[in-house]
Design a protein around this motif. Structure first.
Motif, PDB file in Angstrom:
ATOM      1  N   ALA A 256      26.348 100.757  60.302  1.00 18.34           N
ATOM      2  CA  ALA A 256      25.082 100.900  59.587  1.00 18.34           C
ATOM      3  C   ALA A 256      25.260 101.522  58.210  1.00 18.34           C
ATOM      4  N   THR A 257      26.400 102.191  57.981  1.00 16.89           N
ATOM      5  CA  THR A 257      26.608 102.884  56.706  1.00 16.89           C
ATOM      6  C   THR A 257      27.947 102.574  56.054  1.00 16.89           C
ATOM      7  N   ASP A 258      28.771 101.752  56.686  1.00 21.35           N
ATOM      8  CA  ASP A 258      30.152 101.528  56.254  1.00 21.35           C
ATOM      9  C   ASP A 258      30.212 100.920  54.855  1.00 21.35           C
ATOM     10  N   PRO A 259      30.856 101.596  53.894  1.00 17.26           N
ATOM     11  CA  PRO A 259      30.944 101.052  52.535  1.00 17.26           C
ATOM     12  C   PRO A 259      31.981  99.941  52.389  1.00 17.26           C
ATOM     13  N   HIS A 260      32.805  99.714  53.418  1.00 15.07           N
ATOM     14  CA  HIS A 260      33.900  98.750  53.302  1.00 15.07           C
ATOM     15  C   HIS A 260      33.534  97.359  53.797  1.00 15.07           C
ATOM     16  N   ILE A 261      32.305  97.156  54.250  1.00 14.44           N
ATOM     17  CA  ILE A 261      31.942  95.867  54.824  1.00 14.44           C
ATOM     18  C   ILE A 261      30.925  95.155  53.929  1.00 14.44           C
ATOM     19  N   ALA A 262      30.802  93.857  54.127  1.00 10.18           N
ATOM     20  CA  ALA A 262      29.953  93.046  53.253  1.00 10.18           C
ATOM     21  C   ALA A 262      28.472  93.236  53.555  1.00 10.18           C
ATOM     22  N   ALA A 263      28.117  93.437  54.818  1.00 12.41           N
ATOM     23  CA  ALA A 263      26.725  93.625  55.211  1.00 12.41           C
ATOM     24  C   ALA A 263      26.652  94.654  56.326  1.00 12.41           C
ATOM     25  N   ARG A 264      25.777  95.612  56.182  1.00 16.37           N
ATOM     26  CA  ARG A 264      25.638  96.652  57.197  1.00 16.37           C
ATOM     27  C   ARG A 264      24.644  96.208  58.261  1.00 16.37           C
ATOM     28  N   TYR A 265      24.813  96.745  59.455  1.00 13.35           N
ATOM     29  CA  TYR A 265      24.012  96.267  60.580  1.00 13.35           C
ATOM     30  C   TYR A 265      24.026  97.288  61.697  1.00 13.35           C
ATOM     31  N   GLY A 266      23.242  97.020  62.737  1.00 10.02           N
ATOM     32  CA  GLY A 266      23.194  97.870  63.915  1.00 10.02           C
ATOM     33  C   GLY A 266      22.931  97.028  65.139  1.00 10.02           C
ATOM     34  N   VAL A 267      22.616  97.703  66.249  1.00  7.59           N
ATOM     35  CA  VAL A 267      22.399  96.991  67.508  1.00  7.59           C
ATOM     36  C   VAL A 267      21.286  95.956  67.369  1.00  7.59           C
ATOM     37  N   GLY A 268      20.243  96.288  66.635  1.00  9.55           N
ATOM     38  CA  GLY A 268      19.122  95.370  66.504  1.00  9.55           C
ATOM     39  C   GLY A 268      19.249  94.352  65.396  1.00  9.55           C
ATOM     40  N   SER A 269      20.364  94.332  64.708  1.00 10.29           N
ATOM     41  CA  SER A 269      20.514  93.406  63.563  1.00 10.29           C
ATOM     42  C   SER A 269      21.893  92.754  63.556  1.00 10.29           C
ATOM     43  N   LEU A 270      22.316  92.243  64.719  1.00  6.61           N
ATOM     44  CA  LEU A 270      23.640  91.646  64.842  1.00  6.61           C
ATOM     45  C   LEU A 270      23.819  90.411  63.971  1.00  6.61           C
ATOM     46  N   ARG A 271      22.721  89.763  63.612  1.00  5.54           N
ATOM     47  CA  ARG A 271      22.846  88.573  62.772  1.00  5.54           C
ATOM     48  C   ARG A 271      23.505  88.890  61.433  1.00  5.54           C
ATOM     49  N   GLN A 272      23.365  90.129  60.992  1.00  2.00           N
ATOM     50  CA  GLN A 272      23.974  90.536  59.720  1.00  2.00           C
ATOM     51  C   GLN A 272      25.496  90.453  59.769  1.00  2.00           C
ATOM     52  N   ARG A 273      26.055  90.449  60.991  1.00  2.00           N
ATOM     53  CA  ARG A 273      27.511  90.331  61.107  1.00  2.00           C
ATOM     54  C   ARG A 273      28.020  89.022  60.508  1.00  2.00           C
ATOM     55  N   GLY A 274      27.143  88.033  60.440  1.00  2.00           N
ATOM     56  CA  GLY A 274      27.544  86.741  59.889  1.00  2.00           C
ATOM     57  C   GLY A 274      28.077  86.840  58.469  1.00  2.00           C
ATOM     58  N   GLU A 275      27.513  87.738  57.679  1.00  2.00           N
ATOM     59  CA  GLU A 275      27.992  87.933  56.315  1.00  2.00           C
ATOM     60  C   GLU A 275      29.402  88.517  56.314  1.00  2.00           C
ATOM     61  N   ASN A 276      29.651  89.395  57.239  1.00  2.00           N
ATOM     62  CA  ASN A 276      30.994  89.975  57.347  1.00  2.00           C
ATOM     63  C   ASN A 276      31.996  88.941  57.849  1.00  2.00           C
ATOM     64  N   ARG A 277      31.560  88.107  58.771  1.00  2.00           N
ATOM     65  CA  ARG A 277      32.435  87.037  59.275  1.00  2.00           C
ATOM     66  C   ARG A 277      32.847  86.109  58.129  1.00  2.00           C
ATOM     67  N   LYS A 278      31.864  85.760  57.308  1.00  2.00           N
ATOM     68  CA  LYS A 278      32.142  84.896  56.163  1.00  2.00           C
ATOM     69  C   LYS A 278      33.126  85.553  55.199  1.00  2.00           C
ATOM     70  N   ALA A 279      32.903  86.842  54.897  1.00  2.00           N
ATOM     71  CA  ALA A 279      33.786  87.560  53.980  1.00  2.00           C
ATOM     72  C   ALA A 279      35.192  87.681  54.547  1.00  2.00           C
ATOM     73  N   LEU A 280      35.278  87.895  55.862  1.00  2.00           N
ATOM     74  CA  LEU A 280      36.590  88.028  56.498  1.00  2.00           C
ATOM     75  C   LEU A 280      37.359  86.709  56.458  1.00  2.00           C
ATOM     76  N   MET A 281      36.675  85.622  56.725  1.00  2.00           N
ATOM     77  CA  MET A 281      37.338  84.321  56.711  1.00  2.00           C
ATOM     78  C   MET A 281      37.809  83.971  55.302  1.00  2.00           C
ATOM     79  N   GLU A 282      37.017  84.323  54.309  1.00  2.00           N
ATOM     80  CA  GLU A 282      37.439  84.094  52.921  1.00  2.00           C
ATOM     81  C   GLU A 282      38.671  84.923  52.592  1.00  2.00           C
ATOM     82  N   ARG A 283      38.682  86.179  53.062  1.00  2.00           N
ATOM     83  CA  ARG A 283      39.816  87.069  52.765  1.00  2.00           C
ATOM     84  C   ARG A 283      41.110  86.536  53.358  1.00  2.00           C
ATOM     85  N   PHE A 284      41.030  85.887  54.521  1.00  2.00           N
ATOM     86  CA  PHE A 284      42.232  85.392  55.198  1.00  2.00           C
ATOM     87  C   PHE A 284      42.452  83.894  54.998  1.00  2.00           C
ATOM     88  N   GLY A 285      41.612  83.283  54.177  1.00  2.00           N
ATOM     89  CA  GLY A 285      41.786  81.861  53.896  1.00  2.00           C
ATOM     90  C   GLY A 285      41.548  80.980  55.104  1.00  2.00           C
TER      91      GLY A 285
END
Length: 479
Positions: A256-285
């Protein structure tokens, strides 16, 4: 009560593994238990450069005749005592290895000096503070209770915590005269181990109490398979052995507060993880796909089961999965993973090295984290995974078994499952767990429940800190 913690690394100042995370988080967690913990840490260059306004509070001479200073400093909320001993710690390599990746030949001297300093602090070296209890961590600090036993401080309660019994600080018998101990310390009742000197064995023999970093690991090290030659001694001390599972710093590891991730989220906002998934896949090609994205954040060693990951990598891709790996270690295992990435561009990505911010993004963006360790005293990456909704797939051993609830039929029905365990710890066993994970991932509601249940787990230090506080109190009651 006042407790002196003695550790060779402390996050966020210096870190090579989980020991640093524990040594950095436990003092903060204990504050709420009425415990003031000061941490004695070697003055490596990386540590000295980060200190703000350190001041000398004591000086002493090591058993080897070198001058050492004790500096006091406050950093990241920690009350630190720094052993400023340039002869031992002012080096361009890491805490234990030189720039070529080899052990410093005088590691025995360096960490004996650390333990000797801890003993003198317990004796009253500092002008305005003296510990009621001394808490040493792993072989690098294991000589602390040894020095206390053989220099007249056996009445001061002390504890040694074993983070990994595989690392024992064993050296040739020729070093013993330099340790400044009486001859009877080089015996079966002291440091002697098959004709050699073992720092960890000495600490296990002389400490008042022994703790490990999970209950299951405490049981495992009483057996020949996991005791690494010290199971006989561990069994002899079974009544003074306790397993207390590690926690994590939930202020540093908080989606919910992590400065190192693309989108912050919590238990009720798991959909926000999608932005992090996208950023991670880009980082690893990596190319997107409908299957799960697995990640590995680990030392690349046999102990961590990295050869099993290399063995199943092609199968993961064939099933529609993706794999992102961050770590460094054994050259052959690094090569095996890089070869797998070369065979499957866009499906497997590998970054060799240590990168703390990237490890946060991986926990926030991957669907599951793979931890097939052959033995794992506690493990922290699975706790980070639980906290971040990155479902752990773990070997059934040590702290992994204690902290992840397997998604078997009963646990899924009761809605308490948080991940997947497997045994035996083989490629086939691992593949079976992965197959179950693929099946669960294909049912979004089932997968979301796994994520939510994991994120609701209490992975903080609160309960564990309470157990340490109770242990400290019980020791003081014996004085």
């Amino acid at each position: 009560m006042n407790v002196l913690s003695v550790a060779s690394e402390v996050f966020p100042l210096i870190k090579t593994g989980g020991l640093a995370d524990v040594a950095g988080a436990l003092p903060l967690a204990l504050e709420g238990q009425g415990v003031r913990m000061r941490t004695l840490l070697p003055g490596y260059p990386a540590v000295m450069q980060q200190l703000t306004r350190p001041h000398r509070i004591a000086s002493m001479t090591s058993t080897f005749g070198d001058e050492m200073r004790i500096l006091a400093a406050q950093q990241a909320g920690l009350d630190l005592l720094i052993l400023d001993a340039p002869a031992y710690f002012d080096r361009s390599g890491g805490p234990y290895l030189d720039v070529t990746g080899l052990d410093y030949p005088d590691n025995w001297k360096r960490f004996a000096a650390l333990s000797h300093a801890a003993c003198e602090i317990a004796r009253g070296l500092l002008p305005d503070w003296r510990p009621d209890i001394v808490h040493a961590h792993d072989w690098q600090a294991a000589m602390t209770p040894v020095y206390m036993r053989y220099t007249g401080l056996e009445q001061v309660p002390n504890i040694i915590t074993v983070h990994n019994i595989a690392f024992q600080g064993q050296f040739g018998p020729e070093i013993f005269p330099g340790l400044g101990l009486p001859q009877d310390a080089f015996s079966v009742e002291g440091l002697e181990y098959y004709g050699h000197v073992s720092f960890l064995k000495g600490g296990l023999r002389t400490a008042w109490e022994v703790t490990t970093v999970s209950p299951t690991y405490a049981q495992e090290i009483t057996t020949p398979d996991f005791g690494m030659g010290l199971d006989g001694l561990i069994n002899a001390r079974a009544h003074q052995l306790m397993g207390i599972v590690n926690g994590i710093d939930t202020t540093v590891w908080d989606p919910a507060t992590d400065p190192h991730i693309a989108a912050r989220y919590g238990v009720g906002s798991l959909r926000q993880r999608g932005e992090n998934r996208k950023a991670l896949m880009e980082r690893f090609g990596l190319d997107d796909g409908t299957g799960p994205l697995f990640c590995v954040v680990s030392r690349l060693t046999w102990q961590k089961g990295i050869d099993l990951i290399a063995e199943v990598a092609d199968w993961i891709v064939s099933e529609g999965g993706r794999l992102a790996v961050l770590g460094a270690g054994d050259a052959a295992l690094e090569g095996a993973l890089l070869s797998a990435a070369a065979r499957h561009p866009g499906r497997i990505g590998v970054v060799i090295g240590y990168n703390e911010p990237l490890s946060h993004l991986m926990q926030a963006g991957a669907d599951a984290i793979l931890i097939p360790s052959r033995f794992e005293p506690c493990g922290l990456t699975q706790l980070y995974g639980l906290r971040y909704g990155c479902v752990p797939i773990v070997a059934r051993t040590g702290g992994l078994a204690d902290t992840v609830i397997d998604a078997n039929e009963a646990a899924l029905t009761a809605r308490v499952a948080t991940g997947f365990q497997f045994a035996p710890i083989t490629a086939d066993g691992f593949r079976q767990a992965l197959r179950r994970a693929f099946t669960a991932f294909a049912e979004p509601k089932v997968w979301a429940r796994l994520q939510n249940q994991g994120m609701k787990c209490d992975v903080s230090w609160e309960r564990s800190a309470e157990r340490y506080s109770q242990l400290y109190s019980s020791l003081l009651a014996r004085v």
